[in-house]
Design a protein around this motif. Structure first.
Motif, PDB file in Angstrom:
ATOM      1  N   GLY A 160      -3.798   1.787   6.999  1.00 51.87           N
ATOM      2  CA  GLY A 160      -4.219   0.386   7.082  1.00 51.87           C
ATOM      3  C   GLY A 160      -3.608  -0.371   8.242  1.00 51.87           C
ATOM      4  N   ARG A 216       0.823  -1.212   0.000  1.00 51.57           N
ATOM      5  CA  ARG A 216       0.000   0.000   0.000  1.00 51.57           C
ATOM      6  C   ARG A 216       0.865   1.274   0.000  1.00 51.57           C
ATOM      7  N   ASP A 225      -7.356   6.728   8.729  1.00 47.62           N
ATOM      8  CA  ASP A 225      -8.268   5.614   9.006  1.00 47.62           C
ATOM      9  C   ASP A 225      -9.321   6.018  10.043  1.00 47.62           C
TER      10      ASP A 225
END
Ligand code: B12
Length: 558
Positions: A404, A370, A481
Motif C-alpha cells: 500500500g 495494514r 501492488d
C-alpha cells in the motif's frame, strides 16, 4: 560407529557463508546452549564455528583483496563528475567476476572443511553431527558438507536445525535427503532425547520437534518448547568445546537468551508462529548468574539480548539488579514501541545498556495498521524520544515499500523520521516469509505469488545480499501492488535516497554501535571501516578491530 542406546559424541557445525559483517563474527548462542545440553546429558561435543576471521582469510586471495578494495573505494566515493560516473559503471560491471572468484574460493574452503570434519569424525569416533542451517550459502554449503559426510561416514547420524528449518520445514528434507532428521523450533529437549535414545530411527516418533523420513513419507512430530528457561544448562563458550572462542577469531560479544516468544502479531514476521505468544523469561536471578558466569569463566562483559520482544518488565528488573549489584556490563537489545511507557529507559541506560533496536516499519498510520503493528505514530515518537533522552542510541528499522505504500505514505514516513532523532535507520524491502500472515494470504496484502512452489523453492536457496544495495539482490518470483520484485527493489533504493538528506546514519545496528564504542571509534567510522574490510577481505584491519573490541569488552573485574 554408533552404539545402541546413547548418542554421546557430537560435533555441531556453524557455517553461514562468507562473514560479511561484524555480527557474522559473534558467537552462536544457540549452539552454545545445545553444547550445554549435550554435556549435561553426559555426552561430549565440539562446536566448529566458521564465522571467524580465518574464514575471511581463507576466502580471500591477495589479488581478490586488491580488486575489491579498488571497487569499494570507487563505489563509495562521494565525488561527482562524468569520469567518475563511468568508472563506477565499469566497476559495477566487474563485480560479478569478483563474486565468482569468491565463490571459487568458497568451494575450495568447503572442500577443505569437509576433509577436516571427516578426519575429525573418524579420529574421535564421532557418532552425530548437527548443522545449523541459515539461508543462502549457510544452507547450500552446509547441505553439501552433510552430503559428503553421508558418503564418507555412512554410520554417522546427521541432523540439521536452526532458523532456516523454521521457515521451510519438511521441504528442506525433501531437497537434502542425506540428513537423518531436521529439528525445528527449540532444539534443547529434542537434543536431550536424541542423546538418550541413541538416535535410532524407531525412536523418532516419540521425540518432539523432529522432521524425518519413514519410508517415502515425511513425518513431523509435535512441537515442544522449553517450559522453564531457568532449567537450561549454562551456554558453553569454553575454547575446549568451542575452539573458535580462543584468541581473536570471534568478536566476544555474547548473545544472552533472556526470553522467548512475542506478544505482537505483525503480519510480516514469523515470530508469532515460531516463538508463540506466550512469552517465557529467564528469572532475574538466573540472568545475573549467567552474566556473572560468562564474566568469571571467559572474562566477557558485553552482551546482546536475543529475544525478539524482550518485555520492558524484564529489562527494568534486570537493570535494577545490575545497578544494585554494581555489575559493569555493556549491552544492547531489541525494544518495542508498544507499551514503552512501562520502560525505565534511564535505569536501563544506567545499567550499561547502550543501544536499543526498534521495529518502526512505517511512519504512516494506515500502513502500520495494514502491517498489524498495533502501534500508533504518536507511540513511536514518545518511545524514541524517551529512549533518546535517557542517552540510549536508538536504531529504527523500516520496511519500504510495505503493501500500500505510495509517494504520499513515503512522505509521511520521512516526516515522522525527521522528528525522531534516531541514531541510525535500517531499511529493508519486504520479503514474504513462509508461515507469516503475508504468506498465508498474500493477495489480501497486495502480494502476487502466482506459483507458490516456485516461490518457495527460490526462497529456500535465496541468497540475501544484505551487504549490497537492493538493486543487486536476486529477484524473488513475486509482485507487490502489481509491480515486479525488481521494481520493488528499485523503490527501496529510491526511498533510501529520499531519506539521505535527513543525514541519519544508516545500517548501524545496536550491536554495531556497542562494538564501535568498544573499538573506540565513532559508529559511522566503525561501520565504514568494518564493512570495507569485510568486503575486500582485509584481515589486517579485521584483526585489529576484533582485538580492540575484545580487549575493551573483557577483563577479570569479578
Ligand atoms: C541473536 C541473533 C543473531 C546472533 C546470534 C546467532 C543466533 N543464535 O542465531 C548473531 C549476531 C551472531 C546473528 C548473526 C547472524 N544472523 Co541472526 N539473529 C538473531 C536473532 C535476533 C535471535 C536468534 C536467537 O538467539 N534465538 C535464540 C536461540 C536460542 O535460538 P537459535 O540460535 O536459533 O537456536 C535454537 C534453534 O534454532 C535450534 N537449533 C539451532 N541450530 C541447531 C542445530 C542443530 C543441530 C539442532 C539440533 C538444533 C538447532 O536449537 C537452538 C536452541 O533452541 C534472530 C531473529 C529472531 N528474533 O529470532 C536473527 C536471525 C536468526 N539471524 C539471521 C541471519 C540471517 C543472521 C546472519 C546470517 C546475517 C546477519 N548479519 O544478520 C548472521 C550469521 C551469523 C553467523 N554465524 O555467521 C536470520 C536468519 C534467517 C535465515 N533463514 O537464515 C534471523 C531469523 C533474522 C532475520 N529475520 O533475518 N544473529
Amino acid at each position: 560407529m554408533p552404539t545402541e542406546g546413547t548418542l554421546k559424541r557430537w560435533i555441531l557445525v556453524n557455517y553461514a557463508g562468507y562473514p560479511f559483517a561484524p555480527n557474522s563474527l559473534m558467537p552462536d548462542n544457540g549452539l552454545a546452549n545445545l553444547a550445554g545440553i549435550i554435556l549435561d546429558s553426559g555426552g561430549e561435543v565440539e562446536i566448529r564455528d566458521y564465522g571467524t576471521v580465518s574464514t575471511v582469510a581463507r576466502m580471500t586471495s591477495p589479488e581478490l583483496e586488491r580488486r575489491l578494495t579498488r571497487a569499494w573505494n570507487t563505489l563509495k566515493t562521494t565525488n561527482q563528475g562524468p569520469l567518475l560516473a563511468i568508472q563506477k559503471l565499469v566497476t559495477l560491471a566487474k563485480l560479478p567476476g569478483a563474486e565468482r572468484e569468491r565463490q571459487r574460493l568458497q568451494d575450495r574452503l568447503v572442500n577443505e572443511i569437509g576433509t577436516e570434519l571427516i578426519d575429525n569424525i573418524r579420529r574421535k569416533n564421532i557418532q552425530a553431527i548437527g548443522f545449523k542451517l541459515w539461508n543462502g550459502d549457510g544452507l547450500s554449503c552446509s547441505a553439501a558438507l552433510a552430503g559428503r559426510i553421508r558418503k564418507a561416514c555412512p554410520d554417522i547420524k546427521i541432523f540439521g536445525g536452526g532458523p532456516h528449518v523454521d521457515l521451510f520445514l519438511d521441504r528442506l528434507l525433501r531437497f537434502y535427503p542425506f540428513f537423518d532428521a531436521l529439528i525445528y523450533g527449540e532444539g534443547e529437549d529434542t537434543l536431550r532425547q536424541l542423546v538418550a535414545s541413541g538416535g535410532a530411527t524407531k525412536s523418532y516418533a516419540s521425540i518432539p520437534n523432529l522432521i524425518y523420513r519413514e519410508g517415502d513419507v515425511l513425518r513431523t512430530t509435535e512441537e515442544r518448547m522449553v517450559a522453564d528457561l531457568d532449567q537450561l544448562p549454562m551456554p558453553v563458550y569454553d575454547p575446549a568445546v568451542y575452539p573458535a572462542m580462543a584468541g581473536d577469531e570471534k568478536i566476544k560479544l555474547i548473545v544472552i537468551d533472556e526470553s522467548r516468544g512475542c506478544r505482537n502479531d505483525c503480519a510480516f514476521c514469523i515470530h508469532p508462529v515460531k516463538s508463540h505468544n506466550n512469552v517465557r523469561m529467564k528469572s532475574i536471578s538466573r540472568l545475573i548468574q549467567e552474566v556473572r558466569h560468562i564474566g568469571k569463566e571467559w572474562g566477557i562483559h558485553t552482551f546482546r539480548f536475543a529475544g525478539s520482544c524482550t518485555p520492558y518488565s524484564l529489562l527494568n528488573a534486570f537493570a535494577e539488579e545490575v545497578v544494585k549489584q554494581s555489575l559493569h556490563l555493556q549491552y544492547s537489545s531489541f525494544a518495542h514501541i508498544h507499551h514503552s511507557e512501562e520502560a525505565n529507559f534511564k535505569l536501563i541506560r544506567q545499567s550499561g545498556c547502550v543501544a536499543l533496536f526498534f521495529g518502526i516499519e512505517s511512519g504512516c498510520q494506515k500502513i502500520l495498521d495494514r502491517l498489524q503493528k498495533r502501534i500508533t505514530t504518536n507511540e513511536i515518537t514518545t518511545a524514541i524520544q524517551r529512549a533518546n533522552e535517557a542517552g540510549l542510541f536508538t536504531v529504527g528499522s523500516l520496511i519500504f515499500p510495505a503493501p500500500g505504500d505510495t509517494p504520499e505514505t513515503a512522505a509521511e514516513t520521512i516526516e515522522l523520521i525527521r522528528g525522531l532523532h534516531l541514531g541510525s535507520i535500517t531499511l529493508q524491502p519486504p520479503v514474504v516469509v513462509p508461515r507469516t500472515r503475508w504468506f498465508e494470504n498474500p493477495a489480501a496484502y497486495g502480494f502476487g505469488i502466482s506459483d507458490m512452489e516456485k516461490y518457495l523453492n527460490t526462497g529456500m536457496t535465496w541468497k540475501v545480499k544484505i551487504q549490497l544495495p537492493p538493486r543487486f539482490w536476486d529477484v524473488l518470483p513475486m509482485t507487490l501492488d502489481g509491480r515486479s520484485y525488481r521494481k520493488m527493489l528499485a523503490r527501496t533504493s529510491a526511498f533510501s535516497k529520499q531519506l539521505a538528506p535527513l543525514k541519519i546514519p544508516t545500517s548501524i545496528s545496536d550491536e554495531n554501535y556497542l562494538m564501535s564504542k568498544l573499538a573506540g571509534l565513532d559508529p559511522v567510522s566503525f561501520r565504514d571501516r568494518s564493512l570495507a574490510a569485510f568486503y575486500a577481505g582485509d584481515t589486517t584491519v579485521l584483526r585489529e578491530l576484533v582485538q580492540s573490541i575484545n580487549r575493551a569488552g573483557s577483563g577479570s573485574s569479578w
